[in-house]
Design a protein around this motif. Sequence first.
Motif, short mmCIF file in Angstrom:
data_model
loop_
_atom_site.label_atom_id
_atom_site.label_comp_id
_atom_site.label_asym_id
_atom_site.label_seq_id
_atom_site.Cartn_x
_atom_site.Cartn_y
_atom_site.Cartn_z
N ARG A 51 -4.76 1.36 11.16
CA ARG A 51 -3.72 0.04 11.23
C ARG A 51 -3.20 -0.25 12.38
NH1 ARG A 51 -1.95 -3.47 6.70
NH2 ARG A 51 -3.49 -2.18 5.23
N SER A 82 8.61 -3.38 7.19
CA SER A 82 7.81 -4.33 7.05
C SER A 82 6.65 -4.87 7.00
CB SER A 82 7.92 -4.82 8.96
OG SER A 82 9.39 -4.57 9.54
N THR A 83 6.48 -5.75 6.55
CA THR A 83 5.07 -6.21 6.34
C THR A 83 4.81 -8.10 6.98
OG1 THR A 83 5.67 -7.91 4.23
CG2 THR A 83 5.12 -5.55 4.20
N THR A 84 2.99 -8.18 6.91
CA THR A 84 2.85 -9.48 7.38
C THR A 84 4.44 -10.08 6.48
OG1 THR A 84 1.08 -8.78 8.11
CG2 THR A 84 1.36 -11.94 7.64
N GLN A 87 3.26 -11.30 2.39
CA GLN A 87 2.29 -10.81 2.16
C GLN A 87 3.00 -9.03 1.95
OE1 GLN A 87 -0.63 -11.33 1.60
NE2 GLN A 87 0.11 -12.93 2.26
N TRP A 88 3.32 -8.90 0.99
CA TRP A 88 4.54 -7.67 0.60
C TRP A 88 4.18 -6.37 0.12
CZ3 TRP A 88 5.21 -5.01 -4.12
CH2 TRP A 88 4.61 -4.56 -4.73
N LEU A 89 2.37 -6.24 0.76
CA LEU A 89 1.22 -5.13 0.84
C LEU A 89 1.12 -4.62 1.85
CD1 LEU A 89 -0.38 -5.49 -3.02
CD2 LEU A 89 1.87 -3.95 -2.07
N ASP A 90 1.31 -6.05 2.91
CA ASP A 90 0.21 -5.83 3.80
C ASP A 90 1.35 -5.15 5.23
OD1 ASP A 90 -1.08 -6.20 5.66
OD2 ASP A 90 -1.03 -8.18 6.40
N ARG A 91 1.44 -3.77 4.76
CA ARG A 91 2.15 -3.49 6.09
C ARG A 91 2.21 -3.52 7.46
NH1 ARG A 91 5.41 1.02 4.52
NH2 ARG A 91 5.17 1.38 1.99
N GLY A 98 6.33 0.55 10.12
CA GLY A 98 6.53 0.91 8.95
C GLY A 98 6.41 2.51 8.83
N ILE A 138 8.74 -4.18 -1.63
CA ILE A 138 7.68 -4.21 -0.43
C ILE A 138 7.27 -3.41 0.18
CG2 ILE A 138 9.96 -2.96 1.35
CD1 ILE A 138 9.14 -5.86 3.10
N ALA A 139 5.72 -3.25 0.44
CA ALA A 139 5.10 -1.94 0.65
C ALA A 139 5.33 -1.04 0.07
CB ALA A 139 5.06 -1.98 1.88
#
Length: 192
Positions: A51, A82-84, A87-91, A98, A138-139
């Motif tokens: 990732r 932090s995420t996109t 998109q709260w799951l896109d770490r 991260g 968030i993530a």
Amino acid sequence: MTPVTLIAAGLAAEKKSAEVTDWAARIGWLVGLALFVALVYWLMREGWKWRGTLQGDLPELPTAPDDPGPARLSMSGRYHGSTTAGQWLDRIVAHGLGTRSRVELTLTDAGLDVVRPGATDFFVPREALREAVLGKGIAGKVLTEGGLLVVTWAHGERLIDSGFRSDHAAEHTEWVDAINSMINKTETEGAR
């Protein structure tokens, strides 16, 4: 012999000792389980590194200026990642974004200074700030509604949401108001 003695003798003959544990099989299962757990952790680590490689286009994080000015607000708490944006799951894991850690946040006229002991510090310039809201997740971290301060900021060509939780959650509303008024003031000055 009487029937009672015959029954007693038959019962005594049928009694057997408990089976001996097959230690080799048991140890084999434990070793197999330990290897499986190690494989799962290794795959998770490799996924984390992959990732980070995919997010390699993210520029280096800015550092705080030598003189950021007086502090408008300061807070200690936790940085949850932090995420996109949106998109709260896109770490985002590149550049240490991260990594969860303790955090000392300071809001100045120059921007938001994020100091993380044991992790990479970064600075969000005032011009990069886009929005601050109260969120609930968030993530990998979900809290009660309004339990998380989520700051949206621009870095390179990407919008990023960073999640913070103060040691005193009542401070979050003050932070949201201060950051959003700072953003509105910047937009008003830029429109002139």
